[in-house]
Write a protein that holds these residues in place. Structure first.
Motif, PDB file in Angstrom:
ATOM      1  N   LEU A 507      -2.576   8.374  -5.176  1.00 55.27           N
ATOM      2  CA  LEU A 507      -3.020   7.074  -4.508  1.00 55.27           C
ATOM      3  C   LEU A 507      -3.758   6.200  -5.441  1.00 55.27           C
ATOM      4  CD1 LEU A 507      -3.808   8.555  -0.886  1.00 55.27           C
ATOM      5  CD2 LEU A 507      -1.542   8.349  -1.760  1.00 55.27           C
ATOM      6  N   ILE A 508      -3.168   5.047  -5.772  1.00 56.33           N
ATOM      7  CA  ILE A 508      -3.837   4.327  -6.566  1.00 56.33           C
ATOM      8  C   ILE A 508      -4.389   2.908  -5.986  1.00 56.33           C
ATOM      9  CG2 ILE A 508      -3.478   3.093  -8.904  1.00 56.33           C
ATOM     10  CD1 ILE A 508      -2.976   5.886  -9.100  1.00 56.33           C
ATOM     11  N   PRO A 509      -5.686   2.692  -6.118  1.00 53.18           N
ATOM     12  CA  PRO A 509      -6.219   1.656  -5.299  1.00 53.18           C
ATOM     13  C   PRO A 509      -5.282   0.250  -5.536  1.00 53.18           C
ATOM     14  CG  PRO A 509      -7.919   2.802  -6.276  1.00 53.18           C
ATOM     15  CD  PRO A 509      -6.643   3.396  -6.919  1.00 53.18           C
ATOM     16  N   SER A 510      -4.991  -0.529  -4.359  1.00 50.23           N
ATOM     17  CA  SER A 510      -4.181  -1.726  -4.751  1.00 50.23           C
ATOM     18  C   SER A 510      -5.231  -2.839  -4.037  1.00 50.23           C
ATOM     19  CB  SER A 510      -3.099  -1.790  -4.273  1.00 50.23           C
ATOM     20  OG  SER A 510      -3.011  -1.416  -2.519  1.00 50.23           O
ATOM     21  N   THR A 511      -5.363  -2.612  -2.819  1.00 49.23           N
ATOM     22  CA  THR A 511      -6.467  -3.707  -2.323  1.00 49.23           C
ATOM     23  C   THR A 511      -7.328  -3.052  -1.333  1.00 49.23           C
ATOM     24  OG1 THR A 511      -4.895  -4.073  -0.317  1.00 49.23           O
ATOM     25  CG2 THR A 511      -4.675  -5.633  -2.251  1.00 49.23           C
ATOM     26  N   THR A 512      -8.370  -3.596  -0.632  1.00 51.77           N
ATOM     27  CA  THR A 512      -9.085  -2.832   0.142  1.00 51.77           C
ATOM     28  C   THR A 512      -8.681  -2.030   1.191  1.00 51.77           C
ATOM     29  OG1 THR A 512     -10.638  -4.837  -0.079  1.00 51.77           O
ATOM     30  CG2 THR A 512     -11.352  -3.134   1.481  1.00 51.77           C
ATOM     31  N   ASN A 513      -9.253  -0.861   1.043  1.00 51.24           N
ATOM     32  CA  ASN A 513      -8.411   0.394   1.835  1.00 51.24           C
ATOM     33  C   ASN A 513      -7.272   0.576   1.890  1.00 51.24           C
ATOM     34  OD1 ASN A 513     -11.301   0.221   2.772  1.00 51.24           O
ATOM     35  ND2 ASN A 513     -11.122  -0.887   4.465  1.00 51.24           N
ATOM     36  N   GLU A 514      -6.548   0.124   0.803  1.00 53.33           N
ATOM     37  CA  GLU A 514      -5.128   0.403   0.833  1.00 53.33           C
ATOM     38  C   GLU A 514      -4.840   0.842  -0.628  1.00 53.33           C
ATOM     39  OE1 GLU A 514      -1.110  -2.531   1.151  1.00 53.33           O
ATOM     40  OE2 GLU A 514      -2.590  -2.505   2.850  1.00 53.33           O
ATOM     41  N   PHE A 515      -3.717   1.771  -0.792  1.00 56.31           N
ATOM     42  CA  PHE A 515      -3.462   2.547  -1.984  1.00 56.31           C
ATOM     43  C   PHE A 515      -1.833   2.571  -2.181  1.00 56.31           C
ATOM     44  CE2 PHE A 515      -7.323   4.024  -0.637  1.00 56.31           C
ATOM     45  CZ  PHE A 515      -8.232   4.401  -1.659  1.00 56.31           C
ATOM     46  N   SER A 516      -1.481   2.561  -3.314  1.00 57.53           N
ATOM     47  CA  SER A 516       0.011   2.740  -3.595  1.00 57.53           C
ATOM     48  C   SER A 516       0.290   4.052  -4.284  1.00 57.53           C
ATOM     49  CB  SER A 516       0.407   1.713  -4.565  1.00 57.53           C
ATOM     50  OG  SER A 516      -0.207   1.958  -6.043  1.00 57.53           O
ATOM     51  N   VAL A 517       1.569   4.394  -3.665  1.00 54.92           N
ATOM     52  CA  VAL A 517       1.673   5.957  -4.201  1.00 54.92           C
ATOM     53  C   VAL A 517       2.357   6.035  -5.495  1.00 54.92           C
ATOM     54  CG1 VAL A 517       3.201   7.950  -3.591  1.00 54.92           C
ATOM     55  CG2 VAL A 517       2.170   6.577  -1.861  1.00 54.92           C
ATOM     56  N   LYS A 518       1.572   6.448  -6.679  1.00 51.82           N
ATOM     57  CA  LYS A 518       1.974   6.546  -7.941  1.00 51.82           C
ATOM     58  C   LYS A 518       3.402   7.153  -7.957  1.00 51.82           C
ATOM     59  CE  LYS A 518       0.493   8.196 -12.357  1.00 51.82           C
ATOM     60  NZ  LYS A 518      -0.588   8.601 -13.271  1.00 51.82           N
ATOM     61  N   SER A 519       4.134   6.279  -8.854  1.00 55.00           N
ATOM     62  CA  SER A 519       5.616   6.617  -9.287  1.00 55.00           C
ATOM     63  C   SER A 519       6.412   6.606  -8.103  1.00 55.00           C
ATOM     64  CB  SER A 519       5.626   7.992  -9.784  1.00 55.00           C
ATOM     65  OG  SER A 519       4.961   8.188 -11.099  1.00 55.00           O
ATOM     66  N   MET A 520       6.115   5.838  -6.853  1.00 58.50           N
ATOM     67  CA  MET A 520       7.055   5.693  -5.696  1.00 58.50           C
ATOM     68  C   MET A 520       6.963   4.337  -5.500  1.00 58.50           C
ATOM     69  SD  MET A 520       6.532   9.236  -3.511  1.00 58.50           S
ATOM     70  CE  MET A 520       7.927   8.826  -2.421  1.00 58.50           C
ATOM     71  N   ALA A 521       8.018   3.403  -6.013  1.00 62.41           N
ATOM     72  CA  ALA A 521       8.000   2.027  -5.732  1.00 62.41           C
ATOM     73  C   ALA A 521       8.034   1.692  -4.146  1.00 62.41           C
ATOM     74  CB  ALA A 521       8.898   1.181  -6.239  1.00 62.41           C
ATOM     75  N   GLY A 522       7.210   0.956  -3.671  1.00 66.83           N
ATOM     76  CA  GLY A 522       7.521   0.584  -2.167  1.00 66.83           C
ATOM     77  C   GLY A 522       6.724   1.491  -1.358  1.00 66.83           C
ATOM     78  N   TYR A 523       5.871   2.510  -1.472  1.00 66.40           N
ATOM     79  CA  TYR A 523       5.019   3.265  -0.844  1.00 66.40           C
ATOM     80  C   TYR A 523       3.756   2.989  -0.987  1.00 66.40           C
ATOM     81  CZ  TYR A 523       9.471   6.319  -0.207  1.00 66.40           C
ATOM     82  OH  TYR A 523      10.573   6.839   0.387  1.00 66.40           O
ATOM     83  N   THR A 524       3.285   2.931   0.311  1.00 61.73           N
ATOM     84  CA  THR A 524       1.769   2.711   0.162  1.00 61.73           C
ATOM     85  C   THR A 524       1.195   3.268   1.533  1.00 61.73           C
ATOM     86  OG1 THR A 524       2.005   0.412   1.599  1.00 61.73           O
ATOM     87  CG2 THR A 524       2.135   0.163  -0.881  1.00 61.73           C
ATOM     88  N   VAL A 525      -0.437   3.375   1.286  1.00 63.26           N
ATOM     89  CA  VAL A 525      -1.137   4.155   2.471  1.00 63.26           C
ATOM     90  C   VAL A 525      -2.313   3.118   2.690  1.00 63.26           C
ATOM     91  CG1 VAL A 525      -2.499   6.004   2.937  1.00 63.26           C
ATOM     92  CG2 VAL A 525      -0.432   6.602   1.361  1.00 63.26           C
ATOM     93  N   ARG A 526      -2.478   2.864   3.978  1.00 61.63           N
ATOM     94  CA  ARG A 526      -3.383   2.019   4.426  1.00 61.63           C
ATOM     95  C   ARG A 526      -4.335   2.744   5.515  1.00 61.63           C
ATOM     96  NH1 ARG A 526      -1.040  -3.287   7.128  1.00 61.63           N
ATOM     97  NH2 ARG A 526      -0.258  -3.288   4.787  1.00 61.63           N
ATOM     98  N   PHE A 527      -5.578   2.756   5.093  1.00 62.31           N
ATOM     99  CA  PHE A 527      -6.748   3.332   6.015  1.00 62.31           C
ATOM    100  C   PHE A 527      -7.464   2.414   6.779  1.00 62.31           C
ATOM    101  CE2 PHE A 527      -6.292   5.978   2.452  1.00 62.31           C
ATOM    102  CZ  PHE A 527      -6.210   7.490   2.881  1.00 62.31           C
ATOM    103  N   ILE A 528      -7.325   2.669   8.125  1.00 59.97           N
ATOM    104  CA  ILE A 528      -7.904   1.675   9.027  1.00 59.97           C
ATOM    105  C   ILE A 528      -9.419   2.289   9.616  1.00 59.97           C
ATOM    106  CG2 ILE A 528      -7.761   0.646  11.407  1.00 59.97           C
ATOM    107  CD1 ILE A 528      -5.580  -0.221   9.409  1.00 59.97           C
ATOM    108  N   LEU A 529     -10.176   1.426   9.335  1.00 61.19           N
ATOM    109  CA  LEU A 529     -11.572   1.925   9.635  1.00 61.19           C
ATOM    110  C   LEU A 529     -12.274   1.457  10.957  1.00 61.19           C
ATOM    111  CD1 LEU A 529     -13.434   1.706   6.029  1.00 61.19           C
ATOM    112  CD2 LEU A 529     -12.113   3.563   7.112  1.00 61.19           C
ATOM    113  N   ASP A 530     -12.968   2.087  11.631  1.00 60.39           N
ATOM    114  CA  ASP A 530     -13.499   1.642  12.651  1.00 60.39           C
ATOM    115  C   ASP A 530     -14.864   0.926  12.737  1.00 60.39           C
ATOM    116  OD1 ASP A 530     -15.528   3.776  12.365  1.00 60.39           O
ATOM    117  OD2 ASP A 530     -14.526   5.149  13.750  1.00 60.39           O
ATOM    118  N   ASN A 531     -15.576   0.760  13.738  1.00 55.98           N
ATOM    119  CA  ASN A 531     -16.968  -0.217  13.518  1.00 55.98           C
ATOM    120  C   ASN A 531     -17.902   0.719  12.755  1.00 55.98           C
ATOM    121  OD1 ASN A 531     -15.957  -2.148  15.027  1.00 55.98           O
ATOM    122  ND2 ASN A 531     -16.620  -1.657  16.988  1.00 55.98           N
TER     123      ASN A 531
END
Length: 557
Positions: A507-531
């Motif tokens: 998982l490669i950092p892209s923006t805050t709390n969001e990552f792109s999946v290496k070698s997989m165009a269009g696949y991202t992982v977004r983490f949602i944080l609580d308070n």
């Protein structure tokens, strides 16, 4: 010529029948200090170095240590090009004759803080604009590779080899390999360019990394010995430096240079190895031009009349040395004079890129993002990093430690409006085009740094803080989706997702709390944080849908 072509200083040497028949300096090597040019004044000779690069390889050929048609990969097994066929079949001869299929890509190495090994490594990421052997394309990088091959075989730096086997036997004791060494001498030319009718001293540019492609520094006195040896079939005095047949191979046409002849007096133009070959008024001409920041040079051989000409100037990109050489040929050979210096003046033109492309501009537009959104670091595996910065409401682009101010062109396209320092090839007028990613954020910048290749794409990097272990650690743990468990952990300082029965996904950092999946165009992982800054849920964003995962609750034992 100095007045008409606006050149500060020139050194000229003419070798006839084995001796320096004429040598003189004209003008100033330093305008401000009013120091004169002499025949001992040192000038960087740019690409006239290539003849030394080819000659050093030829000396290895004489000793059976290398072959002109030997495959590069057999000597440098780690070497790669972007094309598999070219990688496996590129030869030493291809390196020296500019038929590798690779265009110049000079902005990749120019002023970069790279080692030669790092440059050779990055060649694999550079676009090839032709197939191997398809056509002549002038290239400095391939001469660097030839130097790397020599160093591998000779087990010593290229510079030391040239010093031992070329410069010392030729008594060229003032010839150097670096700008720093030149500046420690007492007689060297300063580099100049002309801006708005005023002389401007340029920064001394260190190009030693490019070595056999264009890094040597010499003077008329030393180069006269080099020319004498070239005209004497590889022999200087009574000392042979190379076999005549090997030297002849370098002086023989190897590849056709496309394009119409420069004048009716020149019927063809080909390339040998380290030398350009042409006809001129019935004479066979062997020559090469050289240029680097603030300096222009020409070395010419006329083997049929045993004549050689050296012209060195301290002005950036001037045609003066070329046309002075032609004028000297006419006079030495006692040909009817054509007046080449006047011919050369008529051929000088300049084009303002902004004015030339004005009809392509969409008037009345504004940038699609705030200027702050364009800021950041962008990277390309071949060209390295580009930084876009904002100062006083102006964007600036920096590549290889060279900065230019950007002007707005239209929409998300800007252009290099002003260089912050003088350069050999100014980038002024080049368009800089920003592209959005799928989320609508600025994701990349495209810059046309190589004329014969598609725009070079630099992808925006995540903020450095998004790659720290403390930042990544907050996302680690077990997550559950549709009954499956996904483990997110840190492996080799990289956040990775492990799914049973599948490969490990980085998982490669892209923006805050969001990552792109290496070698997989269009696949991202977004983490949602609580308070409490704990992960409450995870969005797995894929081209065909968005899926939600939850932290897995682990039962206490």
């Amino acid at each position: 010529a100095l007045i008409d072509y606006k050149v500060p200083g020139i050194a000229i040497g003419v070798v006839v029948d084995g001796h320096l028949a004429y040598a003189k300096g004209f003008g100033n090597r330093d305008i401000e200090a009013r120091l004169p040019v002499t025949i001992d004044t040192l000038f960087p000779i740019g690409s006239c170095t290539k003849a030394f690069g080819a000659f050093s390889i030829g000396q290895l050929v004489d000793h059976g240590l290398i072959g002109w048609d030997q495959k590069v990969i057999d000597i440098l097994p780690e070497f790669r090009m972007s094309d598999v066929y070219a990688t496996h079949f590129l030869t030493i001869r291809d390196l020296l004759t500019h038929r590798s299929g690779l265009p110049r890509h000079d902005f990749m190495w120019y002023n970069a803080s790279l080692t030669r090994a790092e440059i050779v490594e990055k060649i694999r990421y550079l676009f090839m604009s032709a197939k191997l052997h398809e056509r002549y394309q002038y290239n400095n990088l391939m001469y660097l590779v030839a130097g790397a091959a020599l160093e591998k075989i000779a087990k010593q730096p290229w510079e030391q080899f040239v010093q031992d086997y070329i410069l010392n036997p030729l008594d060229m004791h003032h010839t150097l390999f670096s700008i720093d060494a030149m500046q420690k001498t007492v007689d060297f030319a300063s580099p100049y360019t002309l801006r708005q009718g005023t002389w401007k001293k340029m920064n001394f540019r260190d190009v030693s990394v490019i070595g056999p492609a264009g890094a040597m520094i010499s003077n008329v006195s030393d180069l006269a010995h080099w020319v004498e040896m070239q005209l004497n079939h590889g022999i200087f005095g009574s000392t042979p430096l190379i076999q005549p047949s090997t030297l002849q191979e370098m002086h023989t046409s190897q590849v056709l240079v496309p394009g119409a002849p420069e004048s009716k007096e020149s019927l063809f133009y080909n390339y040998g190895m380290g030398w350009g070959l042409s006809s001129f008024r019935g004479n066979y001409i062997i020559s090469h031009d050289g240029g680097i920041d603030g300096y222009t040079s020409v070395i010419t051989l006329l083997p049929q009349t045993n004549t050689g000409i050296i012209v060195l100037a301290n002005k950036n990109l001037t045609a003066c040395p070329r046309f002075i050489s032609l004028e000297i040929i006419d006079r030495v050979l006692e040909l009817p004079l054509i007046g080449w210096l006047q011919e050369g003046l008529h051929s000088q033109t300049s084009v303002d890129n902004e004015i030339a492309n004005a009809h392509l501009r969409k008037e009345g537009t504004t940038p699609l993002h705030s200027l702050e959104e364009y800021e950041g670091d962008y990277e390309n595996p071949g060209y390295g990093n580009v930084t876009i910065g904002l100062m006083d409401d102006q964007l600036y682009v920096t590549h290889n430690r060279l900065t230019a101010r950007l002007g707005h062109w239209h929409y998300d396209t800007f252009f290099m409006a002003e260089e912050m320092e003088e350069m050999f090839f100014p980038r002024t007028g080049l368009q800089v085009h920003f592209q959005n990613n799928a989320k609508g954020d600025v994701g990349s910048v495209l810059i046309p740094l190589e004329a014969t290749a598609p725009d070079i794409v630099f992808t925006k990097k995540a903020e450095a803080s998004h790659s720290t272990l403390s930042y990544l650690k907050q996302f680690t743990g077990l997550y559950e989706i549709y009954g499956f468990t996904i483990e997110v952990s840190i492996r080799n300082h990289v956040l990775s997702a492990i799914i049973p029965g599948q490969p490990i996904y980085e998982l490669i950092p892209s923006t805050t709390n969001e990552f792109s999946v290496k070698s997989m165009a269009g696949y991202t992982v977004r983490f949602i944080l609580d308070n409490d800054q704990k992960v409450s849920e995870v969005y797995l964003i894929q081209p065909y849908g968005v899926f939600k995962a939850k932290p897995k609750k682990v039962s206490a034992k």
